[in-house]
Design an enzyme around this catalytic site. Structure first.
Site, PDB file in Angstrom:
ATOM      1  N   CYS A  58     -66.527 -17.251 105.824  1.00 13.74           N
ATOM      2  CA  CYS A  58     -65.791 -18.510 105.960  1.00 13.74           C
ATOM      3  C   CYS A  58     -65.611 -18.852 107.441  1.00 13.74           C
ATOM      4  CB  CYS A  58     -64.408 -18.378 105.350  1.00 13.74           C
ATOM      5  SG  CYS A  58     -64.471 -17.996 103.609  1.00 13.74           S
ATOM      6  N   GLU A 118     -92.859  -7.624 108.214  1.00  8.88           N
ATOM      7  CA  GLU A 118     -92.284  -8.968 108.174  1.00  8.88           C
ATOM      8  C   GLU A 118     -92.110  -9.588 109.548  1.00  8.88           C
ATOM      9  OE1 GLU A 118     -88.916  -9.576 104.965  1.00  8.88           O
ATOM     10  OE2 GLU A 118     -88.656  -7.720 106.056  1.00  8.88           O
ATOM     11  N   ARG A 140     -72.513 -20.133 109.776  1.00  2.71           N
ATOM     12  CA  ARG A 140     -71.934 -18.969 109.105  1.00  2.71           C
ATOM     13  C   ARG A 140     -72.254 -18.968 107.618  1.00  2.71           C
ATOM     14  NH1 ARG A 140     -67.739 -16.886 112.346  1.00  2.71           N
ATOM     15  NH2 ARG A 140     -66.469 -16.155 110.608  1.00  2.71           N
ATOM     16  N   HIS A 144    -103.221  12.830  99.665  1.00  2.00           N
ATOM     17  CA  HIS A 144    -103.941  12.137  98.588  1.00  2.00           C
ATOM     18  C   HIS A 144    -104.568  10.828  99.052  1.00  2.00           C
ATOM     19  CE1 HIS A 144    -102.439  15.046  95.753  1.00  2.00           C
ATOM     20  NE2 HIS A 144    -101.204  14.858  96.214  1.00  2.00           N
ATOM     21  N   LYS A 150     -89.892  -3.935 106.944  1.00  4.12           N
ATOM     22  CA  LYS A 150     -89.266  -4.621 108.086  1.00  4.12           C
ATOM     23  C   LYS A 150     -90.303  -4.879 109.167  1.00  4.12           C
ATOM     24  CE  LYS A 150     -86.414  -5.877 106.884  1.00  4.12           C
ATOM     25  NZ  LYS A 150     -85.770  -5.706 105.638  1.00  4.12           N
ATOM     26  N   LYS A 160     -86.044 -17.220 103.009  1.00  2.00           N
ATOM     27  CA  LYS A 160     -84.882 -16.355 102.798  1.00  2.00           C
ATOM     28  C   LYS A 160     -84.629 -16.145 101.309  1.00  2.00           C
ATOM     29  CE  LYS A 160     -81.512 -13.870 104.097  1.00  2.00           C
ATOM     30  NZ  LYS A 160     -81.920 -12.560 104.605  1.00  2.00           N
ATOM     31  N   GLU A 190     -88.798   0.693 103.236  1.00  2.00           N
ATOM     32  CA  GLU A 190     -88.027  -0.372 103.893  1.00  2.00           C
ATOM     33  C   GLU A 190     -88.414  -0.508 105.372  1.00  2.00           C
ATOM     34  OE1 GLU A 190     -86.440  -2.775 102.960  1.00  2.00           O
ATOM     35  OE2 GLU A 190     -85.119  -3.380 104.581  1.00  2.00           O
ATOM     36  N   TRP A 206     -67.149 -19.611 102.260  1.00  3.53           N
ATOM     37  CA  TRP A 206     -68.239 -18.791 101.706  1.00  3.53           C
ATOM     38  C   TRP A 206     -67.555 -17.981 100.620  1.00  3.53           C
ATOM     39  CZ3 TRP A 206     -73.342 -17.555 101.690  1.00  3.53           C
ATOM     40  CH2 TRP A 206     -73.699 -16.272 101.272  1.00  3.53           C
ATOM     41  N   ASN A 250     -60.035 -16.545 106.139  1.00  6.06           N
ATOM     42  CA  ASN A 250     -61.333 -15.873 106.174  1.00  6.06           C
ATOM     43  C   ASN A 250     -61.036 -14.397 105.943  1.00  6.06           C
ATOM     44  OD1 ASN A 250     -63.858 -14.816 106.828  1.00  6.06           O
ATOM     45  ND2 ASN A 250     -63.545 -15.022 109.027  1.00  6.06           N
ATOM     46  N   GLY A 251     -61.747 -13.768 105.015  1.00  6.03           N
ATOM     47  CA  GLY A 251     -61.505 -12.347 104.752  1.00  6.03           C
ATOM     48  C   GLY A 251     -61.196 -12.119 103.282  1.00  6.03           C
TER      49      GLY A 251
HETATM   50  C1  F6R Z   1     -86.996  -8.351 103.149  1.00  6.19           C
HETATM   51  C2  F6R Z   1     -86.536  -9.474 102.379  1.00  6.19           C
HETATM   52  C3  F6R Z   1     -87.119  -9.709 101.033  1.00  6.19           C
HETATM   53  C4  F6R Z   1     -85.996  -9.807 100.001  1.00  6.19           C
HETATM   54  C5  F6R Z   1     -86.549 -10.162  98.606  1.00  6.19           C
HETATM   55  C6  F6R Z   1     -85.465 -10.185  97.562  1.00  6.19           C
HETATM   56  O1  F6R Z   1     -86.425  -8.315 104.415  1.00  6.19           O
HETATM   57  O2  F6R Z   1     -85.661 -10.190 102.800  1.00  6.19           O
HETATM   58  O3  F6R Z   1     -88.016  -8.712 100.689  1.00  6.19           O
HETATM   59  O4  F6R Z   1     -85.346  -8.578  99.960  1.00  6.19           O
HETATM   60  O5  F6R Z   1     -87.166 -11.416  98.657  1.00  6.19           O
HETATM   61  O6  F6R Z   1     -84.485 -11.109  97.851  1.00  6.19           O
HETATM   62  P1  F6R Z   1     -83.080 -11.061  97.138  1.00  6.19           P
HETATM   63  O7  F6R Z   1     -82.394  -9.812  97.536  1.00  6.19           O
HETATM   64  O8  F6R Z   1     -82.374 -12.300  97.597  1.00  6.19           O
HETATM   65  O9  F6R Z   1     -83.347 -11.083  95.654  1.00  6.19           O
END
Ligand code: F6R
Length: 606
Positions: free
Chosen positions: A2, A486, A27, A502, A483, A601, A479, A74, A100-101
């Site tokens: 928020c 990406e 935010r 393997h 990262k 996103k 992971e 939020w 906020n919180g």
């Molecule tokens: C990696 C990333 C994507 C999401 C994936 C799932 O950094 O952001 O791999 O993790 O698209 O997204 P959510 O968690 O929103 O279902």
């Protein structure tokens, strides 16, 4: 998260309020609102959705006030709606607050206040604070705020106005940020500097437990009933830098937010002294019946699901399967009786995850969604929702949301283990104490960012990276590789370390960096064998290991140290250097790490 902005200003205007609210948009928010005091009365305007909806509501309204509190919400408690949008008021409508919180003990307080005749109009935790002030009100507003604050638990920032004392704004801070802007002849109360940076660069950052009163007398701050003075600082950032809190990118800001986010996620959800876990609303009777668990998710959320599979099987003693949602949506799974389906998603809107959830949902006993965005599709589809409270993530690559998902998954695992009597209370207490310490361990790792940057500088030109881990650390290898792919566009793969021989071993040469998650845990000896296999073929080895393991530095090319913890907590810590490494490599390669090419996103299409 928020956003709060409050004004004490003779030059207040509708445009000024809207402009400041817009500067808090970064935010993330789902509703907005404001309250002013005009003719000794509070007037409120609120809306669901974007600030432009609020602008429409205000179209024919003249604002003649000099005091205002405004808010971008939020959602954390209660779906995004006009009723849940801030500011909230007490029964009389004479007290108005923005927040906020999270108020941790809001349910308990709500019940108490209801018994005293208070009527609530929203589902928020915030509203109870307005009623609590009303309840404490004798004559003096400040005294009422002071005694109301003593009854609430949690992390919070409030801005409060009242038509009973229409010449002041009160700000309260604990945990969540509050900054006071000092203009030429005006004051601002905000969650963040960008909201008022256009008008002044002089600011006071309130400290925890500060209660600040802004009136014609200026600023008076008390902390634990004693008057205090706080330093006035000159802010040198421009507004874009201010949104990123001085960090170069949202991604690195979000990586550094992880200690705080972790605390928010676990806030009020356990008592380590008693070994008790309280995940709000979760039906423990239903959990008792569960014999199998299916977890579905995509991308980073899938990696959290996979780590949870190892934890659940080890601690709760029940079978768990983690599946990639884009596969699970078209599978015809054979589901045993008494299966719990857990879906994990930051956005709660990922098309593959929703489709997989709908495919499997009808066959299971009950469903839980672990999501960050309140009111999102998955949160509505599931029988139970556990929010991760990570706040909005602006960087496209998930960082802080992964840590918050893991925090929830540890708690859920220990909760199931407790209900099924698979863990002793002593062990649960010990592990909950471990969880409580994670933020300080994460801070320790973040301090080694310069060493990690040096490793990034050494390897950033390589074309391929390989990541390895075993057992609960294997998802962290996945992971780390994700990262890097990406945000640096470098090809990277994650493997279970035992799989090297393997196939991947054919890739080893003197260039490809091999990154191992190798803390001294149960399978350390096995990982060392895998490292030897790579070294014997001239490969470069970078190891993430625990602080005490100094001897390893003699055998490998680079070492990143993380604190010594009980072995199943290493994934939570090992992911942090992975994020930093990917970030520094991406930046060094000149990539827009906040918005890497081709990625969205929220992936709402198949
Ligand atoms: C990696 C990333 C994507 C999401 C994936 C799932 O950094 O952001 O791999 O993790 O698209 O997204 P959510 O968690 O929103 O279902």
């Amino acid at each position: 998260m928020c956003g709060i902005i409050g004004f004490f200003s003779d030059s207040l205007s509708k445009e000024k309020i809207i402009d400041s609210l817009k500067r808090l948009e970064y935010r993330g928010y789902d509703s907005a609102g404001l309250a002013i005091i005009e003719d000794k009365k509070i007037k409120r305007y609120r809306c669901k959705g974007e600030i432009k909806e609020l602008e429409k509501k205000l179209k024919n309204i003249q604002i003649k006030a000099n005091i205002c509190i405004a808010h971008t919400r939020w959602a954390t408690h209660g779906k995004p709606s006009e009723e849940n949008a801030h500011p909230h008021t007490d029964c009389t409508g004479k007290i108005s607050i923005v927040h906020n919180g999270i108020i941790e003990n809001y349910l308990e307080l709500r019940e108490k206040l209801k018994k005293k005749g208070h009527v609530f109009k929203s589902d928020t935790d915030t509203e109870i604070f307005a009623h609590l002030i009303e309840d404490k009100l004798n004559k003096n507003l400040i005294n009422a705020v002071e005694s109301a604050v003593k009854e609430i638990k949690g992390n919070y920032a409030f801005a409060i106005i009242s038509s009973l004392e229409p010449d002041k704004i009160i700000a309260v801070k604990k945990g969540a940020p509050v900054v006071i802007g000092i203009g030429f002849d005006e004051y601002f109360v905000s969650s963040d500097i960008p909201a008022f940076l256009k008008y002044t660069n002089k600011a006071i950052f309130l400290q925890d437990n500060d209660i600040c009163v802004i009136s014609k007398n200026g600023i008076e701050i008390k902390n634990n009933d004693k008057e205090v003075k706080r330093l006035v600082q000159n802010i040198k950032w421009d507004s874009e830098q201010a949104e990123k809190k001085g960090f170069s990118h949202f991604m690195i800001k979000e990586i550094f937010e992880q200690p705080e986010v972790f605390e928010d996620t676990i806030l009020g959800r356990f008592n380590e002294e008693k070994g008790e876990i309280h995940i709000e609303g979760l039906d423990t009777e239903k959990l008792k019946r569960i014999k199998n668990i299916r977890l579905i998710a995509c991308g980073t959320s899938y990696h959290a699901a996979l780590a949870a599979k190892y934890l659940i099987e080890k601690y709760a003693g029940i079978s768990a399967i983690a599946e990639i949602a884009s596969e699970a949506r078209y599978s015809e799974p054979v589901i045993e009786k008494n299966t719990l389906l857990i879906t994990i998603s930051q956005s709660g809107e990922t098309a593959d995850t929703i489709a997989a959830f709908n495919n499997i949902k009808k066959k299971v006993d009950f469903t839980i969604a672990i999501v960050n965005v309140v009111g999102s599709t998955l949160s509505r589809l599931a029988d139970y929702v556990i929010y991760t409270h990570a706040g909005p993530e602006i960087g496209v690559a998930s960082t802080k949301t992964f840590t918050s998902q893991m925090a929830v998954l540890y708690l859920l695992t220990f909760q199931i283990a407790r209900i099924k009597k698979k863990m002793t209370t002593d062990l649960i207490k010990k592990y909950l104490k471990n969880l409580r310490k994670m933020p300080e361990f994460i801070i320790e790792i973040l301090k080694s960012k310069d060493e990690i940057k040096k490793i990034a500088d050494k390897y950033y030109e390589q074309k391929d990276f390989l990541y390895y881990g075993r057992n609960v650390n294997y998802p962290i290898a996945l992971e780390g590789a994700l990262k890097l792919k990406e945000i640096s566009y470098i090809h990277a793969e994650g493997y279970p370390a035992g799989e090297i021989k393997h196939g991947p071993i054919a890739l080893i040469d003197d260039k490809v960096p091999n990154i191992f998650v190798a803390p001294e845990s149960r399978l350390y000896g096995k990982i060392i064998n895998n490292i030897e296999e790579i070294k014997a073929r001239g490969g470069k080895v970078i190891v993430i290991t625990n602080n005490k393991n100094k001897k390893i530095s003699k055998y490998v090319d680079d070492v990143i140290y993380i604190p010594d913890v009980d072995e199943d907590f290493y994934p939570l810590l090992a992911v942090i250097p992975m994020q930093l490494l990917a970030y520094f490599i991406g930046v060094k390669r000149g990539i827009n790490v906040d918005k890497p090419r081709n990625l969205a996103k929220s992936v709402t299409v198949e």
